[in-house]
Motif scaffolding. Structure first.
Motif, mmCIF file in Angstrom:
data_model
loop_
_atom_site.group_PDB
_atom_site.id
_atom_site.type_symbol
_atom_site.label_atom_id
_atom_site.label_comp_id
_atom_site.label_asym_id
_atom_site.label_seq_id
_atom_site.Cartn_x
_atom_site.Cartn_y
_atom_site.Cartn_z
ATOM 1 N N ASN A 48 2.112 -3.871 4.131
ATOM 2 C CA ASN A 48 3.243 -3.608 4.929
ATOM 3 C C ASN A 48 3.562 -1.879 4.799
ATOM 4 O O ASN A 48 4.484 -1.572 6.033
ATOM 5 N N ALA A 49 2.849 -1.118 4.033
ATOM 6 C CA ALA A 49 3.540 0.166 3.958
ATOM 7 C C ALA A 49 3.318 0.971 5.043
ATOM 8 O O ALA A 49 4.246 1.735 5.519
ATOM 9 N N PRO A 50 2.190 0.895 5.788
ATOM 10 C CA PRO A 50 2.097 1.664 6.832
ATOM 11 C C PRO A 50 3.179 1.493 8.142
ATOM 12 O O PRO A 50 3.726 2.331 8.616
ATOM 13 N N LEU A 51 3.378 0.159 8.195
ATOM 14 C CA LEU A 51 4.312 -0.042 9.311
ATOM 15 C C LEU A 51 5.608 0.327 8.729
ATOM 16 O O LEU A 51 6.392 0.702 9.606
ATOM 17 N N SER A 52 5.904 -0.046 7.583
ATOM 18 C CA SER A 52 7.105 0.436 6.940
ATOM 19 C C SER A 52 7.693 1.788 7.122
ATOM 20 O O SER A 52 8.736 2.200 7.595
ATOM 21 N N ALA A 53 6.566 2.613 6.955
ATOM 22 C CA ALA A 53 6.784 4.088 6.920
ATOM 23 C C ALA A 53 6.977 4.462 8.379
ATOM 24 O O ALA A 53 7.753 5.433 8.619
ATOM 25 N N ALA A 54 6.037 4.087 9.424
ATOM 26 C CA ALA A 54 6.217 4.280 10.775
ATOM 27 C C ALA A 54 7.543 4.099 11.376
ATOM 28 O O ALA A 54 8.185 4.736 11.967
ATOM 29 N N LEU A 55 8.043 2.745 10.829
ATOM 30 C CA LEU A 55 9.471 2.517 11.340
ATOM 31 C C LEU A 55 10.343 3.408 10.716
ATOM 32 O O LEU A 55 11.624 3.754 11.450
ATOM 33 N N SER A 56 10.306 3.664 9.609
ATOM 34 C CA SER A 56 11.283 4.493 8.981
ATOM 35 C C SER A 56 11.385 5.989 9.655
ATOM 36 O O SER A 56 12.390 6.472 9.842
ATOM 37 N N ILE A 57 10.057 6.426 9.916
ATOM 38 C CA ILE A 57 10.041 7.833 10.371
ATOM 39 C C ILE A 57 10.715 7.680 11.851
ATOM 40 O O ILE A 57 11.508 8.460 12.101
#
Length: 578
Positions: free
Chosen positions: A166-175
């Motif tokens: 889930n880290a890539p989606l979490s990073a994208a949403l955070s940005i």
């Protein structure tokens, strides 16, 4: 010594040695990597999130400030222009009456809930267009850091190591959410500097933040549906278009009954009904935020249920052998570029219909306001208010189509960096032929996109003004006349691709700066020298203005020179070089 047992002893010694080496390796791995896990253990789904956030922030260090500046300039420039357009309360009251009785104007700008403050007028003009820009930004961001990375294979490489699922989606949403929060916060500061009330400023900033969160959530689902980043962006654009259309239909119907409730089906309709400086309905912001959170949660669930690299929508297999249209490098270029071209043609045709259909009501919007007529004249023609407005509409369509031209050019760099260009160039295809197979689309495709936009504008104008075929012919001509301006912007991207490939994406910056000056220059009464820096300032203002060939010829020559320089540079440099 019993020699019969020697092989058994040797085997036991070997097993003991292997076991000792395995334990040593396990201990070393624990010391060297904080993300290391025991065999068979499950990685944390958000392992590596901090590292991915740093990487995404570094990649977006130029793009995000440009987006944020453009959005804030839109808010500040709109407030400044409205203050000059409607300085007296009587002018604002006439504007409110016009909006209330003209469905076409409500469809374009949305309903106006209060005319007593500059803040309420600014919210009326910026929430629709500004919300759309925020939506486009988050769609591009989330696809860039999720599906595009997955398609290129980099995400699989990261996922095999210390990065959770889930880290890539979490990073994208955070940005994306962080950028929306920054835009909302800075919008509050801008409106406070302009002397508007803090409650309304917070409501306006909250609207921009909330609509970004809502579309970030929907895009988190969209990137799970398809296998390519281009298709994911297409789905996101479709969601934005449908939401904007629902807002348009609902606002045109008004609150008196009928289809007015349709606007409540769209996040754009939700943020309009927050009523900044005219009630500040905070619960609507809460609903918008909640919708985004729920959609993002669905995106996480879908992501954990699908295979890496796959999508919920099945990929249709192609034919076992290439048809005549796919034989040769130009057939491949057409196959890659054609869907995007058709999508842009359809989009600008529909948007052109909307722009043309309100031509009959434009005089009510201006209410004999001489300052407003002067600004429209700087955008468009000079031989009549309706002609000036339609010339302005074509100019705005041209600014949108310039994005397509840049996108089509940058497909060259995408094919190169992905490694798909090298197998093609290793065969009989030459470099110039391969590049030309793509560049034909920003050249001819730009003309087709503008013809579609002009056709839609002519259909809308002919529908409400009469003389249907006359308006269709005039507006198609106006659209085609705008094409050389698009060629100049696209040619700048070709020059970057050939001469400075590492900076090819800066073509979006050229596009953004050009559109920013062309869009806000007339509103804030900027110096003519600044407006003249954009190619759109040199397009003949048709209909309404005099037609001259000279600026079109000069812009065509400039685009040819820039394109030639880029192709010469590409021919001399290494493929996939920086």
């Amino acid at each position: 010594m019993n020699t019969a047992t020697a092989p058994d002893a040797a085997e036991k010694a070997e097993r003991k040695k292997a076991s000792k080496s395995k334990n040593t390796l396990k201990k070393t791995s624990k010391k060297t990597s904080k993300f290391a896990t025991e065999p068979g253990a499950q990685k944390n789904s958000d392992d590596g999130l901090r590292v991915l956030l740093k990487l995404a922030s570094h990649r977006d260090r130029i793009m995000l400030p440009v987006w944020m500046y453009a959005l804030l300039a839109t808010v500040g420039g709109t407030a400044y222009s409205l203050k000059k357009l409607y300085p007296a309360q009587a002018d604002r009251d006439k504007l409110g009456a016009s909006i209330g009785t003209n469905p076409s104007l409500r469809a374009l700008y949305g309903p106006l809930y209060d005319t007593h403050t500059l803040g309420a007028l600014t919210a009326w003009r910026t929430l629709g267009f500004g919300g759309l820009l925020v939506g486009i930004m988050v769609v591009l961001l989330i696809t860039r850091h999720t599906r595009a990375e997955e398609e290129s294979g980099r995400l699989e490489l990261l996922g095999s190591g210390a990065v959770g699922r889930n880290a890539p989606l979490s990073a994208a949403l955070s940005i994306a959410v962080g950028a929306c929060f920054g835009i909302g916060l800075l919008a509050v500061v801008v409106m406070l500097v302009l002397g508007q009330g803090i409650a309304g400023a917070l409501a306006l900033g909250g609207c921009l933040f909330a609509v970004g969160v809502a579309f970030a959530g929907t895009q988190a689902i969209a990137v799970q549906l398809t296998e390519t980043g281009r298709a994911a962006n297409g789905i996101g654009a479709l969601i934005l278009g449908v939401a904007y259309l629902l807002r348009t239909v609902g606002d045109a119907a008004g609150n008196s009954g009928g289809a007015g409730w349709v606007a409540w089906l769209s996040p754009f309709g939700w943020i309009e009904r927050v009523h900044p400086w005219a009630g500040n309905r905070w619960w609507v912001i809460g609903v918008t935020l909640a919708a985004g959170v729920v959609a993002a949660g669905i995106g996480y669930r879908v992501q954990n249920a699908r295979d890496l690299g796959g999508g919920l929508l099945p990929q249709r297999p192609g034919p076992p052998s290439a048809g005549p249209g796919l034989r040769g490098v130009f057939g491949l270029g057409r196959r890659l570029q054609q869907p995007t071209l058709l999508g842009w043609m359809a989009g600008l045709f529909v948007f052109g219909i909307v722009m043309g259909s309100i031509a009959k009501g434009i005089d009510q919007l201006l209410n004999e306001n001489q300052q407003a007529e002067k600004i429209i004249g700087r955008y468009g023609g000079v031989r009549g208010l309706t002609d000036s407005y339609l010339a302005t509409a074509i100019s705005f369509l041209g600014m949108a189509a310039a994005f397509y031209a840049v996108q089509a050019v940058l497909r060259l760099r995408g094919e190169e960096t992905s490694g798909r260009a090298e197998p093609v160039l290793s065969g009989a295809a030459g470099r110039l032929a391969w590049a030309g197979s793509h560049l034909v689309f920003p050249a001819i495709g730009s003309a087709l996109v503008m013809a579609a936009g002009g056709l839609g504008t002519g259909v809308g104008a002919g529908w409400v003004l009469g003389d249907f075929w006359g308006w269709v012919g005039r507006m198609v001509k106006a659209g085609l006349i705008t094409t050389p301006a698009l060629w100049v912007i696209a040619a700048a991207g070709v020059a970057l691709f050939g001469l400075r490939p590492k900076w090819t994406s800066a073509a979006y910056g050229v596009f953004g700066l050009t559109v920013f000056i062309a869009n806000l220059g007339p509103l804030v009464n900027a110096g003519q020298w600044l407006v003249d820096l954009t190619p759109f300032a040199h397009i003949p203002k048709v209909p309404g203005g005099a037609f001259h060939w000279a600026p079109l010829v000069w812009m065509t020559l400039v685009s040819v020179v820039l394109t030639g320089a880029g192709l010469v540079g590409f021919r001399r440099r290494d493929v996939s070089s920086d």
